[in-house]
Design a protein around this motif. Sequence first.
Motif, mmCIF file in Angstrom:
data_model
loop_
_atom_site.group_PDB
_atom_site.id
_atom_site.type_symbol
_atom_site.label_atom_id
_atom_site.label_comp_id
_atom_site.label_asym_id
_atom_site.label_seq_id
_atom_site.Cartn_x
_atom_site.Cartn_y
_atom_site.Cartn_z
ATOM 1 N N CYS A 202 4.841 8.690 5.504
ATOM 2 C CA CYS A 202 4.496 7.790 6.613
ATOM 3 C C CYS A 202 2.986 7.876 6.746
ATOM 4 O O CYS A 202 2.471 8.812 7.360
ATOM 5 C CB CYS A 202 5.176 8.219 7.910
ATOM 6 S SG CYS A 202 6.959 8.060 7.923
ATOM 7 N N LYS A 203 2.297 6.943 6.158
ATOM 8 C CA LYS A 203 0.852 7.072 5.967
ATOM 9 C C LYS A 203 0.088 7.307 7.256
ATOM 10 O O LYS A 203 -0.898 8.057 7.278
ATOM 11 C CB LYS A 203 0.309 5.846 5.242
ATOM 12 C CG LYS A 203 -1.108 6.014 4.716
ATOM 13 C CD LYS A 203 -1.504 4.855 3.832
ATOM 14 C CE LYS A 203 -2.895 5.076 3.239
ATOM 15 N NZ LYS A 203 -3.281 3.967 2.323
ATOM 16 N N SER A 204 0.522 6.674 8.348
ATOM 17 C CA SER A 204 -0.201 6.830 9.608
ATOM 18 C C SER A 204 0.021 8.197 10.240
ATOM 19 O O SER A 204 -0.690 8.573 11.176
ATOM 20 C CB SER A 204 0.216 5.737 10.594
ATOM 21 O OG SER A 204 1.570 5.896 10.981
ATOM 22 N N LEU A 205 0.998 8.949 9.730
ATOM 23 C CA LEU A 205 1.334 10.260 10.293
ATOM 24 C C LEU A 205 1.114 11.415 9.322
ATOM 25 O O LEU A 205 1.087 12.577 9.737
ATOM 26 C CB LEU A 205 2.805 10.285 10.732
ATOM 27 C CG LEU A 205 3.234 9.271 11.789
ATOM 28 C CD1 LEU A 205 4.740 9.396 12.041
ATOM 29 C CD2 LEU A 205 2.464 9.455 13.083
ATOM 30 N N LEU A 298 12.327 9.545 17.386
ATOM 31 C CA LEU A 298 11.712 8.295 16.960
ATOM 32 C C LEU A 298 11.363 8.301 15.476
ATOM 33 O O LEU A 298 11.323 7.246 14.843
ATOM 34 C CB LEU A 298 10.434 8.030 17.771
ATOM 35 C CG LEU A 298 10.584 7.641 19.242
ATOM 36 C CD1 LEU A 298 9.203 7.532 19.887
ATOM 37 C CD2 LEU A 298 11.340 6.333 19.382
ATOM 38 N N LEU A 299 11.105 9.470 14.921
ATOM 39 C CA LEU A 299 10.587 9.533 13.555
ATOM 40 C C LEU A 299 11.583 8.986 12.539
ATOM 41 O O LEU A 299 11.206 8.236 11.629
ATOM 42 C CB LEU A 299 10.203 10.975 13.208
ATOM 43 C CG LEU A 299 9.431 11.140 11.898
ATOM 44 C CD1 LEU A 299 8.111 10.380 11.942
ATOM 45 C CD2 LEU A 299 9.173 12.616 11.618
ATOM 46 N N TRP A 304 9.588 4.006 12.724
ATOM 47 C CA TRP A 304 8.710 4.699 11.765
ATOM 48 C C TRP A 304 9.390 4.917 10.414
ATOM 49 O O TRP A 304 8.709 5.143 9.424
ATOM 50 C CB TRP A 304 8.222 6.026 12.354
ATOM 51 C CG TRP A 304 7.059 5.824 13.253
ATOM 52 C CD1 TRP A 304 5.734 5.870 12.919
ATOM 53 C CD2 TRP A 304 7.109 5.468 14.637
ATOM 54 N NE1 TRP A 304 4.961 5.582 14.014
ATOM 55 C CE2 TRP A 304 5.772 5.340 15.091
ATOM 56 C CE3 TRP A 304 8.142 5.271 15.545
ATOM 57 C CZ2 TRP A 304 5.458 5.003 16.394
ATOM 58 C CZ3 TRP A 304 7.830 4.938 16.862
ATOM 59 C CH2 TRP A 304 6.504 4.806 17.266
ATOM 60 N N ILE A 305 10.688 4.796 10.359
ATOM 61 C CA ILE A 305 11.371 4.891 9.069
ATOM 62 C C ILE A 305 10.919 3.761 8.144
ATOM 63 O O ILE A 305 10.932 3.891 6.918
ATOM 64 C CB ILE A 305 12.908 4.874 9.263
ATOM 65 C CG1 ILE A 305 13.619 5.316 7.976
ATOM 66 C CG2 ILE A 305 13.397 3.515 9.723
ATOM 67 C CD1 ILE A 305 13.407 6.755 7.618
ATOM 68 N N ALA A 306 10.473 2.645 8.735
ATOM 69 C CA ALA A 306 9.990 1.521 7.930
ATOM 70 C C ALA A 306 8.737 1.890 7.146
ATOM 71 O O ALA A 306 8.479 1.328 6.071
ATOM 72 C CB ALA A 306 9.707 0.321 8.835
ATOM 73 N N ARG A 328 17.450 7.679 -1.483
ATOM 74 C CA ARG A 328 17.566 6.221 -1.493
ATOM 75 C C ARG A 328 18.034 5.709 -0.131
ATOM 76 O O ARG A 328 17.497 4.726 0.403
ATOM 77 C CB ARG A 328 18.526 5.765 -2.585
ATOM 78 C CG ARG A 328 18.633 4.246 -2.716
ATOM 79 C CD ARG A 328 19.770 3.825 -3.650
ATOM 80 N NE ARG A 328 19.733 4.555 -4.908
ATOM 81 C CZ ARG A 328 20.660 5.424 -5.291
ATOM 82 N NH1 ARG A 328 21.715 5.677 -4.503
ATOM 83 N NH2 ARG A 328 20.571 6.042 -6.440
ATOM 84 N N GLY A 329 19.034 6.364 0.426
ATOM 85 C CA GLY A 329 19.557 5.922 1.708
ATOM 86 C C GLY A 329 18.517 5.966 2.808
ATOM 87 O O GLY A 329 18.431 5.048 3.645
ATOM 88 N N ILE A 330 17.705 7.030 2.812
ATOM 89 C CA ILE A 330 16.669 7.163 3.842
ATOM 90 C C ILE A 330 15.608 6.086 3.685
ATOM 91 O O ILE A 330 15.250 5.379 4.644
ATOM 92 C CB ILE A 330 16.030 8.565 3.768
ATOM 93 C CG1 ILE A 330 17.036 9.640 4.171
ATOM 94 C CG2 ILE A 330 14.780 8.645 4.651
ATOM 95 C CD1 ILE A 330 16.580 11.048 3.862
ATOM 96 N N ILE A 331 15.087 5.937 2.477
ATOM 97 C CA ILE A 331 13.955 5.029 2.267
ATOM 98 C C ILE A 331 14.361 3.565 2.408
ATOM 99 O O ILE A 331 13.667 2.773 3.056
ATOM 100 C CB ILE A 331 13.300 5.313 0.903
ATOM 101 C CG1 ILE A 331 12.603 6.686 0.965
ATOM 102 C CG2 ILE A 331 12.312 4.225 0.525
ATOM 103 C CD1 ILE A 331 11.999 7.154 -0.322
#
Length: 582
Positions: A202-205, A298-299, A304-306, A328-331
């Motif tokens: 998550c690039k912003s985090l 929220l994470l 933010w999963i997007a 795969r399921g998460i992403i």
Amino acid sequence: MRELKTIGDYLHQYRVEGRGVREVIQSCLDKSSMFDDKNIWIAKADTSFLEPYFLRLEGCDPASLPLYGVPFAVKDNIDIAGMNTTAGCAEFSYLPSEHAFVVKQLIEAGAIPIGKTNLDQFASGLVGTRSPYGEGINLFNPDYVSGGSSSGSALAVTAGIVPFSLGTDTAGSGRVPAAFGNIVGLKPTRGALSIRGVVPACKSLDCVAIFAQNCEDAGRVYDLCGIVDDEDSFSRSKSCIIPFGGTFRFGVPREEQLEFFGNSAYESLFWESVKKLESLGGIRCEIDFSPFIETAKLLYHGPWIAERYCGIKSFADTQSDAMLDVTRGIILSGAKPSAMDAFEGFYRLSELKKISDRIMDSVDMIMTPTAGTIYRRDEIREQPLALNTNLGYYTNFMNLLDLSACAVPAGFTSEGLPFGVTLAAPAWYEHSLLNVGAKLHAASGYESGLIEPHQPKTVVLAVCGAHMSGLPLNHELTDRGARLVEKSSTAPQYRFFALENFTPPRPGLVQVNEGGGTIEVELWEIPSEEFGSFFSGVPSPLALGSLILADGKVVKGFLCESYAVEGAKEITALGGWRNYLQ
């Protein structure tokens, strides 16, 4: 060659023992081969890769570089020029032509990267088992998880292969494996270390994390690579932070909000750590942990999963079959949130941050377990998502709320499994947290890394000033049952100063790369249960650190912050405090 665990151990080999860099690094590689069945590495450096590093250092004075010849490991989602970056997926692999920014800073300081370490694929777990390169093996009990996603980087430090390593930490990946490996894990402020050259989760985090044997080394590495990167849009300038005082307030979640998931041993160890922190001058304050818990959700259960999907969208869209099923399921679930979901998530996060900021303003820091429990690898296979979520209970909120954090070892269960706690504060409090973390770790009485767990009885402490035998503050040791073990001296890597404005007078010992001398010290054994109350009375700018003795041994002792000796009288040439007093 004696065991090499810390950065100081390696520097001693070069600067005092006069050993060559090839010999020392070869011993490091030989030790690594002893752990080949633990799935630590995805790729190890060979002699042809290392040759340019050797040639560069052989033309340098070992004292001229702060990390001269010190080996380190790098999580395989961080670029090393000339070594493939896989992020735990062979089909994703690419060969970078440049080092990641943080890697470059460490190499310029003299450090040598010796390999790329295993990880949960695309940094998508806290368990260390989600890798086609093999599950990370807990070095204390192979039935249990190593923690992740920075599994290999933590294991390399726990095993004593390298004194420090780099990982990443978006949701706890730099803290959970530190706790399960009995080492220190520093999660810096978001943007403190450049993420240029890091495969995004998550690039912003995302944060680059540091694993080390002790807090001192973690801080040293942080300072060397914590430079603003003008080419990283998320890089931030450091703010000046006033250190915590001798007395500080630390928040602990309400008892009903603490989760140990049935692990009574971890629960007992946590409350022991609370008592130790109180003995070090901490004032415990009960806090409402609910806004932190909601933020954590929220994470992975918010928009933010997007961002995980966004980071590798092209690969995910075309080669998702190359991923592990759970990854795969998460992403791919990140393709589902809408723009409206994103804005609603940001609105709620802003509300939660306001609430949590008020809580953080009421204390200097908070302390929680790093993880409420530890799981067996077979348990994770049966419930990969639910149990992974449990491991993130105390970690997932940190970057969303812009906190800095440090995970430190805090004891062992009766079964010999490590336990750790995390200290967290607002952004830019890294050194303040590391200072308290060093004291708390010392108070536990346990060494870091791969050790035989047993209940320690004493802590060996080097003193060089008013606490020496016959001097005014020596009673603070003897009143606590401490005993003098031996008289010794430091390695010639320290400068010595007479500090002003102290009653009784005290010296300041500062470690330097060159221009140092040998300083007289006394080694005292103090009962572990008394160490906390003793150290709580030691005033700033003195802090607990690792002292290198003339014989190469490393012990705990007093070091002085360098800012405090500006204008102070230097007495290095006198060789000791007694000589100055005479």
